[in-house]
Scaffold this motif. Structure first.
Motif, PDB file in Angstrom:
ATOM      1  N   SER C 283      35.803  52.696  37.219  1.00 11.44           N
ATOM      2  CA  SER C 283      36.011  51.248  37.186  1.00 11.44           C
ATOM      3  C   SER C 283      35.184  50.598  36.078  1.00 11.44           C
ATOM      4  O   SER C 283      35.646  49.716  35.371  1.00 11.44           O
ATOM      5  CB  SER C 283      35.627  50.651  38.545  1.00 11.44           C
ATOM      6  N   GLN C 286      36.774  50.976  32.432  1.00 12.82           N
ATOM      7  CA  GLN C 286      38.144  50.555  32.148  1.00 12.82           C
ATOM      8  C   GLN C 286      38.165  49.046  32.004  1.00 12.82           C
ATOM      9  O   GLN C 286      37.441  48.342  32.694  1.00 12.82           O
ATOM     10  CB  GLN C 286      39.087  50.951  33.298  1.00 12.82           C
ATOM     11  N   LYS C 287      39.030  48.547  31.160  1.00 13.70           N
ATOM     12  CA  LYS C 287      39.137  47.100  31.030  1.00 13.70           C
ATOM     13  C   LYS C 287      39.585  46.523  32.375  1.00 13.70           C
ATOM     14  O   LYS C 287      40.342  47.137  33.108  1.00 13.70           O
ATOM     15  CB  LYS C 287      40.117  46.714  29.912  1.00 13.70           C
ATOM     16  N   HIS C 288      39.057  45.377  32.737  1.00 14.10           N
ATOM     17  CA  HIS C 288      39.361  44.722  34.010  1.00 14.10           C
ATOM     18  C   HIS C 288      38.905  45.542  35.218  1.00 14.10           C
ATOM     19  O   HIS C 288      39.300  45.269  36.345  1.00 14.10           O
ATOM     20  CB  HIS C 288      40.859  44.434  34.159  1.00 14.10           C
ATOM     21  N   GLY C 289      38.106  46.597  34.985  1.00 14.45           N
ATOM     22  CA  GLY C 289      37.579  47.361  36.112  1.00 14.45           C
ATOM     23  C   GLY C 289      38.627  48.082  36.934  1.00 14.45           C
ATOM     24  O   GLY C 289      38.411  48.385  38.105  1.00 14.45           O
ATOM     25  N   LYS C 290      39.761  48.352  36.308  1.00 14.76           N
ATOM     26  CA  LYS C 290      40.804  49.078  37.046  1.00 14.76           C
ATOM     27  C   LYS C 290      40.475  50.562  37.118  1.00 14.76           C
ATOM     28  O   LYS C 290      39.865  51.121  36.205  1.00 14.76           O
ATOM     29  CB  LYS C 290      42.166  48.878  36.357  1.00 14.76           C
TER      30      LYS C 290
END
Lengths: 484, 484, 484
Positions: C283, C286-290
């Motif tokens: 998390s 990754q962009k946006h914590g996805k």
């Protein structure tokens, strides 16, 4: 329409599902805490410690009499139920399979560590050195404890963030350990398969949370709150592994020998008869007598829940069939009539229908257990068998079976109270706007929390509900549209 | 074309697949009957009864010597084979996955209850009190008994209604229990893994039924009688769980100790060598040497079927490999040449090719068993080992191994006769126009018996074969069509 | 562009993926060789032979003390990991699921036979009669041996032909047996779960082969080197069965009693903590914590690899958590940074990222094992426990734990050398242009080696990457194209 549109966008903007800081923070901090607490408290018990060699000789035992060989096969079956069973059962939604399997995986992995500590303090604390001594039975109990939280997850599936789920689990495990201690140790009720301790508690815990998190505009996600053909097949993997291994679940921690043997038989039979009545009711209430996958996936399991408490008693094979018979009917009717009613009038949105699969059958299981216990007689059980089955020893040596029946009923009440009370409390916490939960029109969707495969991401929102369209296709179809 | 069209519609109208009354009625009535019969006849045996505590002490046993610990792990493996193995193996059809897994689930759950009674009357009846005493071994045998009917289901997959399947199962279990009694008790043949009792019987039972239910116009459903990419992957779940757990299947009810140990080893080896020869033949007979999923999904299992009888004998590791080697070749050739031949000339439509996977390998297994038994010598088995392996005790104390070989062969004949005879009889019953079976152009389709997910139902018939098209797409494509 | 096009077609023509002769020939010849060698060398051991009855009485044992009951449940779990675990873990590619599951099945079935022979000659040869005596423990070791080759398969997934895979397996098993003999017998290092023997060796073996088979133009297959939504869900089946049964893997061949018990507990805990740190790192980066499915599918297993060696030692529960904690972080970072780096600069194309899942965690496991062994004391283990755990008997009776630590480290080096050296050697052989491997633009594609379901084959190449388009659709879309 435009207004609704802009309003929805507004909601969307107000909701921030970015968990890039909160999720890693929670995971790292809690895992670090686990390491410290395990370092301070948890050690191997005499059967998993290297001193077993001496212990074995002193007690003149064979290696095969190590508890590992009594319980490990059942443990692995339970383990499969927790991770594959619960995980895949929830993959039925067309666009939430990653969340179903993935978050189930995450919270179970965290929950079992916390459960080893919480249950250990209550049950396995060695007062000579203040350490918790663990063996395979503790692993099984940790998995059981986690099951309670996974049941609760079923009620809020698709409507919460992973961070909320971790909070739900932290409190769920804590409450579980306390109510379990009260029911099993203080009240001295028996609950081998956890009809009360696991299913009743977990069910009402989840329903209360879902009630606190009620979403009036959830219908905006309706198009995603349904299955597609192959997602229903994935869900059947979960159903079948739960169904097949339930006999191991109910017999995993019962007495060595006849206890485990009988619990497995009773569960096997109850589940078999549930399948037939589920099919009957499902077909009877659908137009053209067609079967509904939702019922086959869920109600067929209700029998296993309902024999959880009585499985180790002399319920008798026909008794197990009767319990399964009733639960298949009740659970399926619940899906047809009760779930819509609860959503409409009680404001309880129950994604997986855990009320029909866990809460109701759990209560029935508690009642069946109380009756079976109260009806137990020495003529049926045998003097020693009776003492052995109900652990009428020590302070409980002179308890009568009728008294035991009453205590079983009391245990059921405690489970319900902890479930409802704890759920409302935790639900209140989860309503805080800091947890990164999704907007109403973004529920039942993996998109906010998962990097989805490319062929999905490029799909423009207007087509977003389309599972299997591909870049090129879309290019074309759009073109066609322009053409017209 | 128009004529064919209208004729097809006619057939359609004449066929009523609405099972809204018959299916629930059958399920409820039969389940109620089960409860009554279980109440009258079935009790726990001395190992699953609370009196075990006393029994154990009298016989100076440890809890770990309860049969539960010898057989429960194998039982769970067999259980997985029955519900996930058979269920998912049949999901290969593009639009019949619900029926494959769901009806497999239904008939297995009913069948095992009826099997406990039928087998109990023949094998586990306690004449002192007229009760059937059950333990884990009975559960395994019930699952075995069900396997025979699930094999038969493979032949008629997609062409019958759930009610017909329940009738098929009711008679199948009954016939099974009788032939099993004749083969194992009267003839005193050995058949640990059921090459004869389960696979030969089940195979010919299903093939005879399929022959009686021959559909000349089945080609109208051709477009659905094939797989799609992901349905083949689902089917591999079934294949692998069958393949992996087959050693447990063949060793589940063999003698404690070396019997179970040896049976597992032999089966493990036979299955391994089957995989290689299956791949070889599959590649050799396809253009460009490409592998055919049908062969990988099915023929790789033939070795397990064929060592079923001899697995507990001293077949020797190389013997197991040889059996597997031959079966992989024969079974794959069967799929390539025999199945089309049987459909064209013998009017036997065998959806899953059970003739190649169960019937033929079962017969081979019976022959291998007869030869291995006839060739058994005291020098190889040891005096006690020989007596122990073939149960040369009581009335059979002085039977010679050559004589045993003859009796094994006799057992095989009995299995074939019961399969063919029983299948013709039951097939005749199933031809009655009251069971709600689908029309020729509606076979291999879940639509008549299942509520399908919305995104499927809206697809107009002309496009119905398209799995993954979605409302919007269709709207367009139709538009395009009109355009042209 | 046209030039590149024609060049690619040229490559294509030069590549002949027709294995119609080579594949059947290899399978039949090798299987025949297996039968002969088994006939000459392999027999049942005293626990699976009919003489067990006498053996048991002589040694005054109960049937339940047959090794079968100590190890069979673990064996079946390991078996599931090999065939379903590894097989489905590799189905994540959108168009290579048949190859992933099918070739995994093929090489495992061949490998385990060859492993029984190779390991038998080194470990189970009975010098009295020159025969290899096998029992359930040999089956487990054969599965372990196969695991090494399946790990290697992960590195070259989608880029090799089945014939190449069989060659890779033949040599892989041979090398494995030798390095295992050196590490376990000569060096007398302990490696219960095979961190060194299985994972380190297998990992570097596969990476070296992949390095030798480097494809500069692999980007031509990029469109297929990714997952689709449901292929990621299939892969999770593999992940979960590996994760759940890893405790059985690490405890399958450890000492009876406390050894198996402790190994299971340590592995269970290490895996749990890995999940949390994997999620955290995935998390965080990754962009946006996805979350990224690749990490969830793979890195969550690293903890099980890394406790493989130390699982049977007194690693302590918190020690297991720490190992898992670190491995989750390292493995996930490996996927994010190391894998791209290795492909770009080291010319190592690692399809499944085995370097992050097996090689690195394996090395860590070896180091952890060396440290834990060196730190072992009699006060913790007990005099007998220490001797028992490290087998300080016979010629090793007076070995000190610190010395043992050194030997553990030596064992790790041997594993790395055999992996790298063997991989380069075998890679060289696999570069010969006779094995029918696919062209650069035809990698990660089942089409060259499998008969695909009709709905796929008709798709023209230009649309070939589209999973779910159907004949009719294409007809139209093409039409539309022409229109424009």
């Amino acid at each position: 329409m435009g207004a609704a549109q802009s309003f929805r966008e507004l909601c969307d903007r107000t909701k921030n599902t970015n968990v890039r800081l909160s999720l890693p923070a929670v995971c790292i901090v809690w895992q670090t805490a686990m390491i410290i607490l395990f370092g301070v408290f948890i050690r191997y018990n005499e059967e998993s410690d290297t001193h077993w060699v001496e212990y074995r000789k002193e007690n003149n035992l064979s290696d095969i009499q190590n508890d590992f060989y009594f319980r490990y096969p059942s443990f692995q079956d339970v383990h499969v139920m927790i991770f594959v069973g619960f995980g895949f059962l929830m993959t039925f939604l067309q666009r939430y399979s990653f969340g179903a399997v993935g978050f189930n995986f995450l919270i179970a992995a965290f929950g079992l560590q916390w459960a080893l500590l919480m249950q250990g303090w209550f049950h396995s604390l060695d007062y000579t050195d203040g350490k918790i001594k663990i063996g395979v039975e503790n692993l099984i109990n940790a998995d059981f404890c986690v099951a309670g939280c996974l049941i609760a997850y079923g009620a809020v599936l698709g409507k919460v963030s992973p961070v909320q789920l971790l909070v739900l689990t932290l409190f769920g495990i804590t409450l579980f350990a306390v109510e379990e201690y009260i029911i099993l140790d203080l009240i001295h009720a028996k609950d081998a398969g956890g009809s009360m301790v696991i299913h009743t508690f977990g069910g009402y815990y989840g329903l209360s949370i879902s009630w606190m998190l009620y979403r009036p505009n959830l219908d905006q996600s309706n198009r995603l709150q349904s299955s597609v053909y192959h997602s229903d097949v994935f869900a059947m993997i979960g159903t079948l592994f739960l169904w097949m291994f339930w006999p191991s679940f109910n017999s995993a921690i019962t007495d060595h020998g006849d206890g485990q043997h009988r619990a497995a038989i009773n569960t096997y039979l109850a589940l078999a008869s549930t399948v037939l009545t589920t099919v009957a009711v499902s077909s009877l209430f659908q137009k053209h007598g067609k079967l509904d996958m939702v019922h086959i996936q869920n109600s067929t399991l209700a029998g296993g829940v309902a024999v959880g408490t009585a499985a180790e008693f002399m319920l008798m094979p026909y008794g197990s069939l009767i319990v399964g018979f009733c639960c298949g009917i009740i659970s399926t009717l619940g899906y047809i009539f009760l779930t819509p009613f609860m959503e409409k009038y009680l404001k309880i949105q129950d994604t997986c229908g855990i009320h029909n699969l866990h809460a109701m059958p759990g209560v029935i299981g508690g009642i069946v257990g109380a009756i079976t216990a109260a009806a137990a007689t020495e003529s049926v059980y045998g003097a020693e068998g009776l003492r052995n089955t109900f652990d009428f020893e020590g302070e409980f040596a002179d308890r009568s079976t009728s008294k035991q029946g009453g205590h079983q009923a009391a245990g059921l009440c405690v489970a319900i109270c902890f479930g409802v009370g704890g759920g409302i409390l935790v639900g209140f916490i989860l309503r805080l706007p800091i947890w990164g939960d999704p907007a109403d029109d973004n529920c039942f969707n993996d998109e906010p929390y998962w990097e989805l495969p490319e062929d999905e991401e490029v799909v423009p929102p207007m087509l977003h509900y389309n599972n299997h369209m591909h870049n090129k296709e879309i290019a074309e179809s759009n073109f066609t549209v322009e053409q017209n």
